[in-house]
Structures are given as structure tokens and as C-alpha cells.
Write a protein that holds these residues in place. Structure first.
Motif, PDB file in Angstrom:
ATOM      1  N   ASP A  80       2.697  -6.628   5.576  1.00 12.09           N
ATOM      2  CA  ASP A  80       1.895  -7.504   4.699  1.00 12.09           C
ATOM      3  C   ASP A  80       1.463  -8.741   5.457  1.00 12.09           C
ATOM      4  OD1 ASP A  80       1.587  -6.520   2.019  1.00 12.09           O
ATOM      5  OD2 ASP A  80       3.760  -6.438   1.970  1.00 12.09           O
TER       6      ASP A  80
ATOM      7  N   ASP B  21      -1.661   1.755  -2.823  1.00 12.58           N
ATOM      8  CA  ASP B  21      -0.734   0.638  -2.891  1.00 12.58           C
ATOM      9  C   ASP B  21       0.667   1.253  -2.982  1.00 12.58           C
ATOM     10  OD1 ASP B  21       0.484  -1.792  -3.009  1.00 12.58           O
ATOM     11  OD2 ASP B  21      -0.688  -2.568  -4.682  1.00 12.58           O
TER      12      ASP B  21
ATOM     13  N   ILE C 222       7.486  -3.813  -3.200  1.00 13.85           N
ATOM     14  CA  ILE C 222       7.039  -4.803  -2.236  1.00 13.85           C
ATOM     15  C   ILE C 222       7.576  -4.248  -0.955  1.00 13.85           C
ATOM     16  CG2 ILE C 222       7.463  -7.113  -1.415  1.00 13.85           C
ATOM     17  CD1 ILE C 222       7.304  -7.949  -4.293  1.00 13.85           C
TER      18      ILE C 222
ATOM     19  N   GLU D  35       3.318 -12.190  -6.920  1.00 13.25           N
ATOM     20  CA  GLU D  35       3.201 -10.799  -7.319  1.00 13.25           C
ATOM     21  C   GLU D  35       4.119 -10.472  -8.498  1.00 13.25           C
ATOM     22  OE1 GLU D  35       4.043  -8.358  -4.009  1.00 13.25           O
ATOM     23  OE2 GLU D  35       3.539  -6.515  -5.046  1.00 13.25           O
TER      24      GLU D  35
ATOM     25  N   SER E 206       6.227  -3.126   6.014  1.00 11.52           N
ATOM     26  CA  SER E 206       6.184  -2.515   4.689  1.00 11.52           C
ATOM     27  C   SER E 206       6.317  -0.999   4.690  1.00 11.52           C
ATOM     28  CB  SER E 206       4.871  -2.874   4.007  1.00 11.52           C
ATOM     29  OG  SER E 206       4.744  -4.256   3.990  1.00 11.52           O
TER      30      SER E 206
ATOM     31  N   LYS F   7      -7.539  -4.840   0.432  1.00 13.69           N
ATOM     32  CA  LYS F   7      -6.921  -4.401  -0.824  1.00 13.69           C
ATOM     33  C   LYS F   7      -7.372  -5.258  -1.991  1.00 13.69           C
ATOM     34  CE  LYS F   7      -2.654  -7.102  -0.082  1.00 13.69           C
ATOM     35  NZ  LYS F   7      -1.288  -7.067   0.447  1.00 13.69           N
ATOM     36  N   HIS F   8      -7.162  -4.908  -3.249  1.00  9.50           N
ATOM     37  CA  HIS F   8      -6.713  -3.642  -3.797  1.00  9.50           C
ATOM     38  C   HIS F   8      -7.906  -3.124  -4.568  1.00  9.50           C
ATOM     39  CE1 HIS F   8      -3.464  -6.701  -3.834  1.00  9.50           C
ATOM     40  NE2 HIS F   8      -2.692  -5.770  -3.363  1.00  9.50           N
TER      41      HIS F   8
ATOM     42  N   LEU G  17      -1.631  -5.449   5.952  1.00  5.36           N
ATOM     43  CA  LEU G  17      -1.989  -5.114   4.566  1.00  5.36           C
ATOM     44  C   LEU G  17      -2.720  -6.306   3.935  1.00  5.36           C
ATOM     45  CD1 LEU G  17       1.285  -3.236   3.664  1.00  5.36           C
ATOM     46  CD2 LEU G  17      -0.943  -2.251   4.230  1.00  5.36           C
TER      47      LEU G  17
HETATM   48  C1  BGC Z   1       1.490  -4.943  -3.225  1.00  9.83           C
HETATM   49  C2  BGC Z   1       0.605  -4.822  -2.010  1.00  9.83           C
HETATM   50  C3  BGC Z   1       1.465  -4.819  -0.762  1.00  9.83           C
HETATM   51  C4  BGC Z   1       2.453  -3.675  -0.848  1.00  9.83           C
HETATM   52  C5  BGC Z   1       3.346  -3.542   0.374  1.00  9.83           C
HETATM   53  C6  BGC Z   1       2.609  -3.933  -3.209  1.00  9.83           C
HETATM   54  O1  BGC Z   1       3.552  -4.234  -4.185  1.00  9.83           O
HETATM   55  O2  BGC Z   1       0.718  -4.807  -4.383  1.00  9.83           O
HETATM   56  O3  BGC Z   1      -0.332  -5.842  -1.970  1.00  9.83           O
HETATM   57  O4  BGC Z   1       0.667  -4.721   0.376  1.00  9.83           O
HETATM   58  O5  BGC Z   1       3.278  -3.881  -1.978  1.00  9.83           O
HETATM   59  O6  BGC Z   1       4.243  -4.577   0.471  1.00  9.83           O
END
Ligand code: BGC
Length: 785
Positions: A492, A709, A461, A144, A472, A630-631, A582
Motif C-alpha cells: 500500500d 481489492d 488490510i 478505512e 499487502s 484504485k478503487h 497499491l
Molecule cells: C483496501 C485497499 C488496499 C488493500 C490492501 C483494502 O482493504 O481497500 O485500498 O490496497 O486493502 O491493503
């Protein structure tokens, strides 16, 4: 079957054998090998960022081979590599600290921009080992917040790696190359370097990556995966290659339209290195079409598949494509319509497969009439075991062009900006069912549609949950006492459940929150430091299973395997009190350099949609467990991900970038859809009524809720993560993006202000809250009916 066994089986089904001169599997007496390559020691279990799952230890390939009795003759090289790897890690952390001291940026952002770089290892000496076997493992990390690149050491091999392979090719009798990567790398080395024997993608298999390699080498397991993306001869062959990494402007033109992946390679007649759908096994198959019928708008093929080999078992994936007649619209040469995988067939064994798809699936989106149309003419039904190896087995004549579904163009720039004939009202279905929402105060409503907020700086994140450390985020318990609406906990995916592996509680059971918050990322602790345990506190463990990464799951081409993976995750969600996973992440792999391709499934929307539906069904088969698919949508890159404006035609959106979501919604009715950070044709995905209400709810019949998101709104992003244009909180609610995560007090204030001054209708706010509440009811966290 144990979790380990299920994961190992799925992993073998997702491993793709690209080349084999017959050396694989090794004979029982071939248990002496020379092992080289960074991945032999630093075997990567998955990617980085929110798609990470922290493990205490990953069994690497060296350990796994020793464990099953291999003698490894390259001990010296491996020992030296370990020293180099340790030094590289020390250097990486030193650079992180320096960066943090110099920039003052949040620790998480600093950590994420210092990805692990594996050293190449020492040169390998040329020698005569003509009776011996060498195994060389190439690993590539991605994740990411950043895209991959075409520099040496990422998409392309480093000169040192090439040199290693050249020496091995000349020195050893056989050289087996393993690819421990989540997405395509250049494979021209295999064609150019003499003496290489086999090329096997072991991908990134979570808990069992090392043992998977051992199992496949010995033939204890057989690889039966197929590529879910085209592997090109050279990077420049991909349709977006010229502009993918160019972020000099936020506008990103998807000029290739529907011609993504094999659709592009076929149309341009570019021969790929390995086509979409391709993969060998340890045996051979033959197949024969028994029948192909069209009845009640369904096409059905019956195919007899036989293992024609005489030594090894295997599984074959039969793929049905169709090609459309030339007509009003241009069409790809062929498009995937159905696929089925056999059971594990012993030599000589046969299986009858049935492959079906609706005729309407052959329709194309015509922007002029805003409709899916099935054009008149002759359609060929093609059967094969890769997109490049098919033969026509049937022809379907459509006598007159017909509309299979009349819609409205909703996604073009002009459609989004001009007022349509339809008033952009909220979807009221949930509001009717949960009529008590109307009794709630505006403050309560605003709290329900925004999460409880970030802890520290770790919102992007996600790590904004306190009930489950490392989760998350969570929703507001503001009406818990009065209405029994408890918090929903999100964590996640998609490579398993990303939670803190451990945390501490005090004697009264309360959780000790470290100064650095709860951010579950491999290696993050080492950067931020672990506080010494406070006296009187006890450690609580949360051990979760890293499953094969998304792209590997899809490489199984087996929805049943994907469903099993979903069930494993769901059982851990139950164990640790997580309600919403997620994942799955279904974005189309538009280009191999997207940093998150390892999380995503395919360049093909049908395959991505089918695998996603199976994962969702697996999760949702366990009461109390939900998902966020997602997304949505056209979120194809990581660099500039908050501001990137995907400029895509309505047809390409409908046929490619939305089709995967459409299939997942219609076939599995997910609890949540997560909107994406990017803009589409000038409008933020999270603020797009046409996307999130018009298409998702009205056209597809989605009955869950939409979540943003993390930190999509301008208020959610105050911690130095960049981004300029940000979506608006009241715009989210207007659009039908029901829940803003992780949420921020200012999001609530802006929503209330917008209701106050008439910019946002109270009814839209009530509808969003009703959607969230109805999902809570479905997941058993709302007592009031
Ligand atoms: C990501 C998502 C993730 C979320 C929660 C974001 O930065 O794009 O895919 O589920 O953070 O951690």
C-alpha cells in the motif's frame, strides 16, 4: 534536494490558506506565541487503515516551533494536554482489549474500530493578552472501514473547541487557526467567533507536518494550495447529505447524478464557505488573457500572470472552466477543463502560462444515443483562480451537434443484466502475445490468477506477503522454476509505502513471522504486543517515507509535484523489493464524510485524473515499478463497503465516477487497475465484464491487468469482516478481473470447477493469466518472453 526538502516543498504547495487578516506570515520579531489545541501535540501525519504509513516519531507542531526558536507561553496547558492524551490512549487500548475478549473478533477488526480520539484539553482561561498571538490546531482523524460523522468532534467542532476559540478570540490580539485534517470540516466557527485572524489548512503532510506549520507561520514557505473539494457553509448543503450515512438498505441512490461538488453548489446557487479551487497566498496576483484560440480541435489560452504584491513570493493556479449551451441535455453551470500553476514568482515577477484542452472534453454523455455529444451552441470559456471567481474570456461556437465518440451503454442495470449484441468474450490481445500460456495446466493458470493467500486474519488490510514483511500480498511462484515467473510483490499506499518498519531474520536469513502476522498500522503493535526477540535473530529495518496524503497532493494542483512524490515512493519500492504500489486512490470525493477522502484527490474527475496520471508516471518512470490505480469505481463510502450497491446513472458514471480512471488510463497506462468492493447498479465491480473489459480495455485501451481489492470474493472473506453478497472468483475471471488478491485456495478450486463444468471458458482463464504475465514481463519479474 533531499527527500525531506522535496516533501516539504510539496507540502507547502498543498497547504491551503482560507483566511488571513494579514497576520500571516508572522514578522521576524513575532516569535512568542501561545499554542493550543489537540493538534499542537498530537499532530496527525495522515489517516488510518491501509492508507497509513508507520513512522517511529512524528515531529509535532510544538516541537517544530521550539526548534525554529519560538517561545511558547502556554506550556502549562500543553503539559496538561499531554497527560490527558496519554490517558485517552490508555483508555482506548483498554477498550480494545475488552472488545476483543468480549467479541472474539479478529484483532485487526477490533483495532480498526477503536480509532484514536483526541481529547480537547483543559479549558483556556480568559485573560488580557491583547499584544500576543495564539495558534490553535484542530486535528481530525479518519480512515478505512468507517465513515466520518456529523457529531461534534468530527465534521463539527466540539463545544470545548468552540469555547477555546471564543476565549482566545477575546483574550489574544491575533488568533491563527490551523486545520490538521484530511478532508472538510465545518468552518462556521470562523465566521461566528469574533477575534479570529487566519485559517490555514496544513492538512496531513506525512513526515513533515509539524515543520510545515512552522515554515508557513514564519514565511519560510508560502502556502499555494487550492481546495480540491467544495467546503460548504453547513453539511446539509452537500448533495448526498440526506442519505450518505444511511445504510439501512444496501442500495445507495446517487440521485444527484452529475451534480457532485461545485456542479451541485453552482446549479442550486448555494454559496459555499470556500469554493472548489479556492486558496489564498501571502501575496496577490493579477492575470491577463493574451490569446485564446481553437485550432485542430484544441483550445489554447495564453495567460500572463503577475505577482502584484511587494513583499512575498507566491504561486497562483489558473483554472479554465467552460459552460455549455442549453440543449438536449442539462449541464452544470461550469466544469473544469484545464489548470496550470505558476512557478514561485517574486514580487513583480510575471509568467506566461499556456492552458490547453481538447474540444471533445466539452462533450457530455447522452444515454439516449449512447454517445459523447458536443451540442450545438455557444460555449463560454471562463478563466479564474477558483470555481467561484471566473470571468468569460472567450466564446466558442459549435454550429451543429456532433458525436465525439459513439459507445454502448454498459453500466445501467438493464445493460448489465440483458445480453448485449456483443458476446462477452475475454480480451485476447495479451493471449496472442504470450501464446505459451496455452501450454500451462489449468492448475497452473488458476494459481497465477490468485495470490498466495492470507497470513492469519490480516487479509483485508493487506499483510499477506512474506517476501517483504508488511507488504499487502504477492502472486504465486508456481511456474518460477519452469518459466522464470517470479512473485509480484504489492504494498500500500497512497501516503507512502506501508511496510513493517522492522522485522527479524534468523541466521540462515529466513524471516521470523510473529504469531500476530505482519500488519503495519500505527499503534497496532501496542495492541497485539511485540514478541521478545528470539536468540540468534537480527533486526532488519524498512524505513519508508510518509508523503503528504492524497488530498493534500491534489491540493497542490501541480502534476509535477505529484510526479516527484511518485518518484520518492518508487525509489523505496526498489530499495525494499516491492513491484506494485497499491495507489494512487482516485475515487471521487462524493461527500466530505467518506472515511477515505484523505486518500482520494478531488470531487472533480479532471483534477483527480490529472494528478493520478502524474503520480503513475512518477512511479512508472522507474523501471520495475508499477501501480494499482484504485478503487474502480463508485466506491464512495466506507461503512458497508462490501455490500453497498451504488445506483448511478450511466451518464454520471461516464462523466464523473469513471472519467478520473479514464484519464489515468489514457495518459499513464498504469500497470494495474484495482476493482472496488461495492456493487454498481446491482453487479459487483469485480464481476462486471462491461466495466473491466468493455469499458476499461475495449473503449479506453487499457493494456495492464486488473486486480481485485483485498478479499473481494466470498472465499477471501472468512475472517469476520462482514459483508454478505461477495463477488464470485470465476465471475472475476470472466469479467476480466485478472488477479484475485490476496487469494485463497478455494478461489482456485472454484475457478477450476467452473472451467470443468463449462461455466467459465478456458480461454478466459488463459487471458487473465496472460494479462498477469504480461505485467510481470513489464516489471521484469518474468524471464520467459
Ligand atoms: C483496501 C485497499 C488496499 C488493500 C490492501 C483494502 O482493504 O481497500 O485500498 O490496497 O486493502 O491493503
Amino acid at each position: 534536494m533531499s527527500t525531506w526538502d522535496i516533501i516539504s516543498e510539496i507540502a507547502a504547495e498543498g497547504a491551503v490558506l482560507l483566511e488571513n487578516n494579514g497576520i500571516l506570515p508572522l514578522a521576524p520579531e513575532q516569535r512568542k506565541i501561545a499554542l493550543f489545541g489537540a493538534g499542537a501535540v498530537d499532530t496527525l501525519k495522515g489517516g488510518t487503515g491501509s492508507g497509513d504509513v508507520v513512522l517511529e516519531h512524528v515531529v509535532n507542531i510544538e516541537e517544530a516551533l521550539l526548534d525554529v526558536g519560538f517561545e511558547i507561553t502556554s506550556g502549562e496547558w500543553l503539559a496538561d494536554y499531554k497527560v490527558k492524551s496519554r490517558q485517552a490512549e490508555e483508555e482506548r487500548y483498554r477498550a480494545m482489549h475488552e472488545d476483543h475478549a468480549a467479541t472474539g473478533d479478529p484483532q485487526m477488526s477490533v483495532f480498526l474500530r477503536h480509532n484514536q480520539v483526541l481529547p480537547s484539553g483543559a479549558p483556556i482561561e480568559m485573560a488580557d493578552h491583547k499584544n500576543e498571538i495564539a495558534v490553535y490546531c484542530i486535528s481530525r482523524q479518519s480512515g478505512e472501514c468507517g465513515d466520518r460523522n456529523t457529531a461534534e468532534g468530527d465534521y463539527y467542532l466540539r463545544p470545548e473547541e468552540t469555547e477555546h476559540l471564543r476565549v482566545l478570540g477575546q483574550s489574544y490580539g491575533e488568533v491563527i487557526v490551523l486545520l490538521n485534517t484530511g478532508a472538510a470540516v465545518d468552518t462556521s466557527f470562523f465566521r461566528e467567533i469574533p477575534g479570529l485572524s487566519a485559517l490555514l489548512i496544513i492538512s496531513q503532510a506525512g513526515i513533515c507536518c509539524g515543520t510545515l506549520a512552522a515554515d508557513l507561520l514564519t514565511g519560510r514557505s508560502v502556502p499555494s494550495g487550492k481546495l480540491t473539494a467544495t467546503w460548504a457553509m453547513r453539511y446539509e448543503d452537500y448533495p448526498a447529505a440526506a442519505s450518505f450515512r444511511d445504510n439501512s438498505s444496501d442500495d445507495k441512490y446517487y440521485t444527484e447524478g452529475i451534480y457532485v461538488g461545485y456542479r451541485h453548489f453552482d446549479a442550486r446557487k448555494i454559496r459555499p464557505a470556500y469554493p472548489f479551487g479556492y486558496g489564498l497566498g501571502y501575496t496577490e496576483f493579477s492575470w491577463e488573457t493574451i490569446s485564446c484560440t481553437v485550432e485542430q480541435e484544441q483550445v489554447q489560452l495564453q495567460v500572463r500572470v503577475a505577482n502584484t504584491g511587494d513583499r512575498y513570493s507566491g504561486r497562483e493556479v489558473l483554472q479554465v472552466y467552460t459552460s455549455s449551451p442549453a440543449g438536449k441535455l442539462d449541464h452544470p453551470v461550469k466544469e473544469l477543463r484545464a489548470f496550470e500553476k505558476t512557478q514561485l514568482l517574486k514580487p513583480g515577477e510575471e509568467e506566461l502560462l499556456t492552458l490547453t484542452f481538447p474540444l471533445s472534453q466539452m462533450a457530455s454523455y447522452d444515454e439516449e444515443s449512447a454517445a459523447w455529444i458536443l451540442e450545438a451552441g455557444q460555449y463560454a470559456v471562463l478563466l479564474g483562480n477558483s470555481s467561484a471567481n471566473t470571468i468569460p474570456v472567450h466564446y466558442i461556437q459549435i454550429s451543429e451537434t456532433r458525436i465525439t465518440e459513439q459507445l454502448t451503454n454498459r453500466m445501467t442495470e438493464s445493460a448489465a443484466k440483458t445480453a448485449s449484441s456483443e458476446e462477452k468474450l475475454p480480451s485476447k490481445e495479451a493471449l496472442e502475445n504470450i501464446s505459451w500460456v496455452r501450454e500451462l495446466t489449468r492448475q497452473q493458470l488458476a494459481a497465477i490468477v490468485t495470490g498466495v493467500g492470507a497470513i492469519g486474519n490480516a487479509a483485508v488490510i493487506g499483510s499477506a506477503s512474506i517476501s517483504v514483511p508488511g507488504a499487502s500480498g504477492e502472486t504465486s511462484p508456481c511456474i518460477e522454476k519452469t518459466h522464470g515467473l517470479h512473485s509480484l510483490i504489492f504494498a500500500d499506499g497512497p501516503a507512502g509505502l506501508r511496510l513493517m518498519r522492522s522485522y527479524r531474520i534468523r541466521e540462515d536469513g529466513s524471516v521470523v513471522v510473529p504469531k500476530t502476522g505482519f500488519l503495519s498500522l500505527t499503534g497496532y503493535d501496542r495492541f497485539v504486543g511485540v514478541e521478545p526477540p528470539a536468540p540468534g535473530t537480527t533486526e532488519v529495518l524498512q524505513q519508508t517515507t510518509a508523503i503528504p496524503i492524497g488530498s493534500m497532493l491534489a491540493q497542490t494542483w501541480n502534476p509535477q509535484a505529484a510526479k516527484k512524490a511518485g518518484k520518492i515512493v518508487a525509489s523505496e519500492m526498489k530499495q525494499y523489493g516491492v513491484h506494485v504500489w497499491l495507489a494512487p486512490a482516485v475515487n471521487i470525493q462524493r461527500d466530505p464524510l467518506c472515511g477515505r477522502n484523505f486518500e482520494y484527490y478531488s470531487e472533480d474527475p479532471l483534477l483527480a485524473g490529472k494528478i493520478a496520471s502524474a503520480v503513475v508516471q512518477g512511479i512508472q518512470s522507474v523501471p520495475g515499478c508499477g501501480v494499482a490505480v484504485k478503487h474502480m469505481a463508485a466506491n464512495s463510502q466506507e461503512d458497508n463497503r462490501f455490500d453497498e450497491n451504488s445506483i448511478v446513472s450511466e451518464r454520471a458514471l461516464r462523466e464523473i465516477y469513471l472519467k478520473n480512471f479514464e484519464i489515468a488510463v489514457k495518459e499513464s497506462q498504469p500497470t494495474f487497475i484495482m476493482s472496488s468492493y461495492n456493487l454498481i447498479n446491482g453487479v459487483h465491480a469485480a464481476n462486471n465484464w462491461d466495466l473491466l473489459t468493455g469499458i476499461l480495455r475495449k473503449e479506453w485501451g487499457f493494456r495492464g491487468a486488473v486486480v481485485t481489492d483485498w478479499g473481494t470474493t466470498r472465499n477471501g472473506m472468512r475472517a469476520g469482516f462482514g459483508g454478505k453478497t461477495r463477488s464470485q472468483p470465476d465471475g472475476c475471471i470472466f469479467a476480466g478481473n485478472d488477479l484475485i488478491m490476496p487469494g485463497d485456495r478455494r478461489d482456485q478450486e472454484e475457478i477450476l470447477e467452473a472451467v470443468e463444468n463449462g461455466q467459465l471458458s478456458l480461454e478466459a482463464l488463459q487471458a487473465a493469466a496472460a494479462h498477469v504475465i504480461s505485467v510481470c514481463q513489464r516489471l521484469g519479474v518474468c524471464e520467459k518472453v
